[in-house]
Scaffold this active site. Structure first.
Site, PDB file in Angstrom:
ATOM      1  N   LEU A 110       0.384  -5.852  -2.648  1.00  0.00           N
ATOM      2  CA  LEU A 110       0.400  -4.427  -1.658  1.00  0.00           C
ATOM      3  C   LEU A 110       0.065  -3.695  -2.728  1.00  0.00           C
ATOM      4  O   LEU A 110       0.635  -3.539  -3.764  1.00  0.00           O
ATOM      5  CB  LEU A 110       1.959  -3.884  -1.430  1.00  0.00           C
ATOM      6  CG  LEU A 110       2.080  -3.415  -0.506  1.00  0.00           C
ATOM      7  CD1 LEU A 110       0.889  -3.381   1.248  1.00  0.00           C
ATOM      8  CD2 LEU A 110       3.794  -2.878  -0.318  1.00  0.00           C
ATOM      9  N   ASP A 111      -1.235  -3.138  -1.916  1.00  0.00           N
ATOM     10  CA  ASP A 111      -1.983  -2.132  -3.849  1.00  0.00           C
ATOM     11  C   ASP A 111      -1.060  -0.706  -3.459  1.00  0.00           C
ATOM     12  O   ASP A 111      -0.176  -0.291  -2.873  1.00  0.00           O
ATOM     13  CB  ASP A 111      -3.697  -2.168  -2.963  1.00  0.00           C
ATOM     14  CG  ASP A 111      -3.664  -1.463  -2.393  1.00  0.00           C
ATOM     15  OD1 ASP A 111      -3.174  -0.184  -2.207  1.00  0.00           O
ATOM     16  OD2 ASP A 111      -4.652  -0.994  -1.067  1.00  0.00           O
ATOM     17  N   ILE A 112      -1.446  -0.861  -4.603  1.00  0.00           N
ATOM     18  CA  ILE A 112      -0.854   1.303  -5.383  1.00  0.00           C
ATOM     19  C   ILE A 112      -0.472   1.904  -4.744  1.00  0.00           C
ATOM     20  O   ILE A 112       0.575   2.288  -4.899  1.00  0.00           O
ATOM     21  CB  ILE A 112      -1.424   0.900  -6.917  1.00  0.00           C
ATOM     22  CG1 ILE A 112      -0.385   2.146  -7.619  1.00  0.00           C
ATOM     23  CG2 ILE A 112      -2.789   1.724  -6.900  1.00  0.00           C
ATOM     24  CD1 ILE A 112      -1.100   2.348  -9.521  1.00  0.00           C
ATOM     25  N   SER A 114      -0.532   1.976  -1.043  1.00  0.00           N
ATOM     26  CA  SER A 114       0.248   0.901  -0.084  1.00  0.00           C
ATOM     27  C   SER A 114       2.095   1.318  -0.347  1.00  0.00           C
ATOM     28  O   SER A 114       2.616   0.988  -1.653  1.00  0.00           O
ATOM     29  CB  SER A 114      -0.320   0.123  -0.063  1.00  0.00           C
ATOM     30  OG  SER A 114      -1.535  -0.198   0.852  1.00  0.00           O
TER      31      SER A 114
END
Length: 238
Positions: A110-112, A114
Protein backbone atom coordinates in the site's frame (compact mmCIF):
# COMPACT_ATOMS: atom_id res chain seq x y z
CA UNK A 1 5.16 -28.61 1.07
CA UNK A 2 4.49 -25.09 -0.13
CA UNK A 3 2.51 -26.37 -3.13
CA UNK A 4 0.38 -28.53 -0.83
CA UNK A 5 -0.44 -25.43 1.24
CA UNK A 6 1.09 -26.91 4.40
CA UNK A 7 3.42 -23.96 4.98
CA UNK A 8 5.63 -21.41 3.26
CA UNK A 9 8.98 -22.34 1.70
CA UNK A 10 10.83 -20.63 4.54
CA UNK A 11 8.83 -22.55 7.15
CA UNK A 12 9.46 -25.80 5.24
CA UNK A 13 13.21 -25.20 5.40
CA UNK A 14 13.03 -24.60 9.17
CA UNK A 15 10.93 -27.69 9.81
CA UNK A 16 13.16 -29.94 7.70
CA UNK A 17 16.26 -28.70 9.56
CA UNK A 18 14.53 -29.48 12.88
CA UNK A 19 13.61 -33.00 11.78
CA UNK A 20 9.88 -32.31 11.85
CA UNK A 21 9.14 -33.53 8.31
CA UNK A 22 8.61 -37.14 7.23
CA UNK A 23 8.16 -38.69 3.81
CA UNK A 24 6.44 -42.09 3.93
CA UNK A 25 7.13 -42.12 7.68
CA UNK A 26 10.88 -41.47 7.40
CA UNK A 27 12.43 -38.24 8.68
CA UNK A 28 13.84 -36.06 5.91
CA UNK A 29 16.62 -33.75 7.09
CA UNK A 30 18.18 -32.69 3.79
CA UNK A 31 16.91 -29.48 2.16
CA UNK A 32 15.84 -29.88 -1.47
CA UNK A 33 15.08 -33.61 -1.18
CA UNK A 34 12.89 -34.82 -4.03
CA UNK A 35 9.44 -36.22 -3.26
CA UNK A 36 7.50 -38.26 -5.80
CA UNK A 37 3.76 -37.63 -6.40
CA UNK A 38 2.70 -40.93 -4.80
CA UNK A 39 4.69 -40.34 -1.59
CA UNK A 40 3.08 -39.00 1.59
CA UNK A 41 4.44 -35.92 3.34
CA UNK A 42 3.63 -35.47 7.03
CA UNK A 43 4.80 -33.09 9.74
CA UNK A 44 5.26 -33.46 13.48
CA UNK A 45 2.81 -31.89 15.91
CA UNK A 46 5.43 -29.35 17.03
CA UNK A 47 5.25 -27.75 13.57
CA UNK A 48 1.49 -27.27 13.72
CA UNK A 49 1.76 -25.95 17.29
CA UNK A 50 4.39 -23.41 16.29
CA UNK A 51 2.40 -22.38 13.24
CA UNK A 52 -0.72 -21.79 15.34
CA UNK A 53 1.19 -19.22 17.42
CA UNK A 54 1.96 -17.11 14.37
CA UNK A 55 -0.07 -13.93 14.20
CA UNK A 56 -1.68 -11.93 11.40
CA UNK A 57 -2.22 -8.24 12.07
CA UNK A 58 -4.48 -5.74 10.30
CA UNK A 59 -3.41 -2.08 10.26
CA UNK A 60 -5.25 1.01 9.08
CA UNK A 61 -2.16 2.56 7.51
CA UNK A 62 -1.99 6.37 7.48
CA UNK A 63 -0.32 8.48 4.78
CA UNK A 64 3.45 8.78 5.24
CA UNK A 65 4.21 5.18 6.22
CA UNK A 66 5.72 2.65 3.80
CA UNK A 67 4.46 -0.93 3.71
CA UNK A 68 7.79 -2.74 4.01
CA UNK A 69 11.37 -1.69 4.72
CA UNK A 70 12.07 1.84 5.97
CA UNK A 71 13.13 4.14 3.12
CA UNK A 72 14.11 7.79 2.63
CA UNK A 73 13.51 8.58 6.28
CA UNK A 74 9.96 7.19 6.23
CA UNK A 75 8.88 4.70 8.86
CA UNK A 76 7.57 1.24 7.96
CA UNK A 77 4.01 0.34 8.95
CA UNK A 78 5.31 -2.26 11.42
CA UNK A 79 6.42 0.69 13.61
CA UNK A 80 2.71 1.20 14.39
CA UNK A 81 2.42 -2.25 15.96
CA UNK A 82 2.84 -1.59 19.67
CA UNK A 83 0.58 -1.97 22.73
CA UNK A 84 -0.53 1.67 22.84
CA UNK A 85 -1.77 1.69 19.22
CA UNK A 86 -3.76 -1.54 19.47
CA UNK A 87 -7.47 -0.90 18.85
CA UNK A 88 -9.33 -0.94 22.16
CA UNK A 89 -12.21 -2.82 20.51
CA UNK A 90 -10.00 -5.70 19.32
CA UNK A 91 -12.00 -8.81 20.27
CA UNK A 92 -9.04 -11.24 20.07
CA UNK A 93 -7.73 -12.39 23.47
CA UNK A 94 -4.10 -12.70 22.27
CA UNK A 95 -1.63 -10.75 24.38
CA UNK A 96 0.85 -8.61 22.47
CA UNK A 97 4.49 -9.68 22.76
CA UNK A 98 7.53 -8.25 20.96
CA UNK A 99 8.33 -11.72 19.54
CA UNK A 100 5.27 -11.26 17.31
CA UNK A 101 7.24 -8.61 15.40
CA UNK A 102 9.78 -11.22 14.28
CA UNK A 103 9.25 -12.32 10.68
CA UNK A 104 6.14 -10.09 10.53
CA UNK A 105 5.98 -9.11 6.87
CA UNK A 106 3.50 -7.20 4.70
CA UNK A 107 1.28 -9.44 2.57
CA UNK A 108 0.89 -6.91 -0.23
CA UNK A 109 1.77 -3.24 -0.71
CA UNK A 110 0.00 0.00 0.00
CA UNK A 111 1.98 2.98 -1.23
CA UNK A 112 3.12 5.84 0.98
CA UNK A 113 0.37 8.22 -0.21
CA UNK A 114 -2.44 5.69 0.34
CA UNK A 115 -4.35 4.74 3.48
CA UNK A 116 -6.39 1.80 4.67
CA UNK A 117 -6.15 -1.93 5.18
CA UNK A 118 -2.65 -3.41 5.29
CA UNK A 119 -1.97 -7.00 6.33
CA UNK A 120 1.19 -7.98 8.21
CA UNK A 121 1.66 -11.69 8.90
CA UNK A 122 4.06 -14.26 10.36
CA UNK A 123 2.09 -17.01 8.61
CA UNK A 124 3.56 -18.04 5.27
CA UNK A 125 0.24 -19.59 4.20
CA UNK A 126 -1.52 -16.22 4.54
CA UNK A 127 1.22 -14.42 2.62
CA UNK A 128 1.11 -16.97 -0.20
CA UNK A 129 -2.68 -16.80 -0.39
CA UNK A 130 -2.68 -13.00 -0.66
CA UNK A 131 0.37 -12.31 -2.83
CA UNK A 132 1.31 -15.62 -4.44
CA UNK A 133 1.47 -15.85 -8.24
CA UNK A 134 -1.86 -17.68 -8.48
CA UNK A 135 -3.80 -15.45 -6.08
CA UNK A 136 -7.26 -14.28 -7.13
CA UNK A 137 -8.15 -12.53 -3.86
CA UNK A 138 -10.11 -9.32 -4.50
CA UNK A 139 -8.89 -6.01 -3.10
CA UNK A 140 -11.36 -3.13 -2.84
CA UNK A 141 -10.46 0.57 -2.85
CA UNK A 142 -12.30 3.87 -2.57
CA UNK A 143 -10.57 6.43 -4.79
CA UNK A 144 -11.25 10.18 -4.80
CA UNK A 145 -10.45 11.61 -8.23
CA UNK A 146 -10.39 14.84 -10.23
CA UNK A 147 -10.93 14.88 -14.01
CA UNK A 148 -8.32 16.91 -15.87
CA UNK A 149 -10.69 17.92 -18.71
CA UNK A 150 -13.95 19.90 -18.76
CA UNK A 151 -17.09 17.96 -17.94
CA UNK A 152 -17.29 14.41 -16.66
CA UNK A 153 -15.28 11.28 -17.45
CA UNK A 154 -16.87 9.68 -20.57
CA UNK A 155 -18.45 6.24 -20.15
CA UNK A 156 -16.03 4.88 -22.75
CA UNK A 157 -13.10 5.75 -20.45
CA UNK A 158 -14.86 4.16 -17.47
CA UNK A 159 -15.18 0.99 -19.57
CA UNK A 160 -11.43 1.12 -20.26
CA UNK A 161 -10.78 1.27 -16.51
CA UNK A 162 -12.86 -1.90 -16.15
CA UNK A 163 -11.05 -3.70 -18.95
CA UNK A 164 -8.77 -2.63 -21.75
CA UNK A 165 -5.73 -0.95 -20.18
CA UNK A 166 -2.14 -2.15 -20.40
CA UNK A 167 0.65 -1.59 -17.86
CA UNK A 168 4.33 -2.36 -18.44
CA UNK A 169 3.48 -3.95 -21.77
CA UNK A 170 1.00 -6.41 -20.27
CA UNK A 171 -2.82 -6.30 -20.39
CA UNK A 172 -4.42 -5.83 -16.99
CA UNK A 173 -6.92 -8.35 -15.66
CA UNK A 174 -10.56 -7.23 -15.79
CA UNK A 175 -11.42 -4.94 -12.85
CA UNK A 176 -14.69 -3.69 -11.38
CA UNK A 177 -14.74 0.11 -11.40
CA UNK A 178 -17.86 2.15 -10.67
CA UNK A 179 -18.83 5.62 -9.45
CA UNK A 180 -19.75 5.95 -5.78
CA UNK A 181 -20.55 9.65 -6.01
CA UNK A 182 -19.49 12.66 -8.10
CA UNK A 183 -15.80 12.46 -7.30
CA UNK A 184 -15.26 8.96 -5.90
CA UNK A 185 -14.73 5.64 -7.67
CA UNK A 186 -14.79 2.11 -6.25
CA UNK A 187 -12.08 -0.17 -7.63
CA UNK A 188 -12.08 -3.95 -7.13
CA UNK A 189 -8.88 -5.57 -8.39
CA UNK A 190 -7.49 -9.10 -8.49
CA UNK A 191 -3.88 -8.06 -9.02
CA UNK A 192 -1.58 -5.48 -7.49
CA UNK A 193 1.01 -3.90 -9.75
CA UNK A 194 3.04 -1.01 -8.34
CA UNK A 195 0.88 2.13 -8.04
CA UNK A 196 -1.62 0.40 -10.34
CA UNK A 197 -4.73 2.46 -9.58
CA UNK A 198 -2.89 5.78 -9.85
CA UNK A 199 -1.41 4.76 -13.18
CA UNK A 200 -4.74 3.47 -14.49
CA UNK A 201 -6.44 6.74 -13.57
CA UNK A 202 -3.66 8.76 -15.18
CA UNK A 203 -4.26 6.94 -18.48
CA UNK A 204 -7.84 8.21 -18.69
CA UNK A 205 -7.16 11.75 -17.46
CA UNK A 206 -8.04 11.31 -13.80
CA UNK A 207 -5.87 12.61 -10.96
CA UNK A 208 -6.04 10.61 -7.73
CA UNK A 209 -6.67 12.90 -4.74
CA UNK A 210 -7.06 10.15 -2.16
CA UNK A 211 -6.90 6.34 -2.11
CA UNK A 212 -8.14 4.03 0.64
CA UNK A 213 -8.16 0.22 0.69
CA UNK A 214 -11.26 -1.01 2.49
CA UNK A 215 -11.28 -4.77 1.87
CA UNK A 216 -9.00 -7.72 1.11
CA UNK A 217 -10.98 -10.82 0.20
CA UNK A 218 -13.65 -11.25 2.89
CA UNK A 219 -11.80 -9.15 5.47
CA UNK A 220 -12.93 -5.53 5.76
CA UNK A 221 -11.25 -2.49 7.29
CA UNK A 222 -14.50 -1.70 9.09
CA UNK A 223 -14.26 0.76 12.00
CA UNK A 224 -10.55 0.23 12.69
CA UNK A 225 -9.21 3.77 13.35
CA UNK A 226 -6.39 5.19 11.24
CA UNK A 227 -2.97 4.44 12.71
CA UNK A 228 -4.28 1.56 14.86
CA UNK A 229 -4.14 -2.23 14.49
CA UNK A 230 -5.86 -5.42 15.55
CA UNK A 231 -5.34 -9.17 15.23
CA UNK A 232 -7.08 -11.23 12.55
CA UNK A 233 -9.83 -13.21 14.30
CA UNK A 234 -10.04 -17.01 14.06
CA UNK A 235 -13.43 -16.75 12.37
CA UNK A 236 -12.07 -14.40 9.68
CA UNK A 237 -10.75 -15.75 6.40
CA UNK A 238 -9.47 -13.82 3.41
Amino acid sequence: MSELGICSRREADEWIERGWVRVDGKVVSELGSKVLPHQKVSVERQAAAEQSKRVTILINKPVGYVSGQAEDGYQPAIALVKPETRWTEDAVQTQFHPTQLRSLVPAGRLDIDSVGLLVLTQDGRVAKHLIGQDTSVEKEYLVRVQYSKPGRLPDTELKRLNHGLTLDGKALLPAKVSWQNEDQLRFILREGKKRQIRRMCDMVGLKVIGLKRVRIGKVRLGNLPEGQWRYLREDEQF
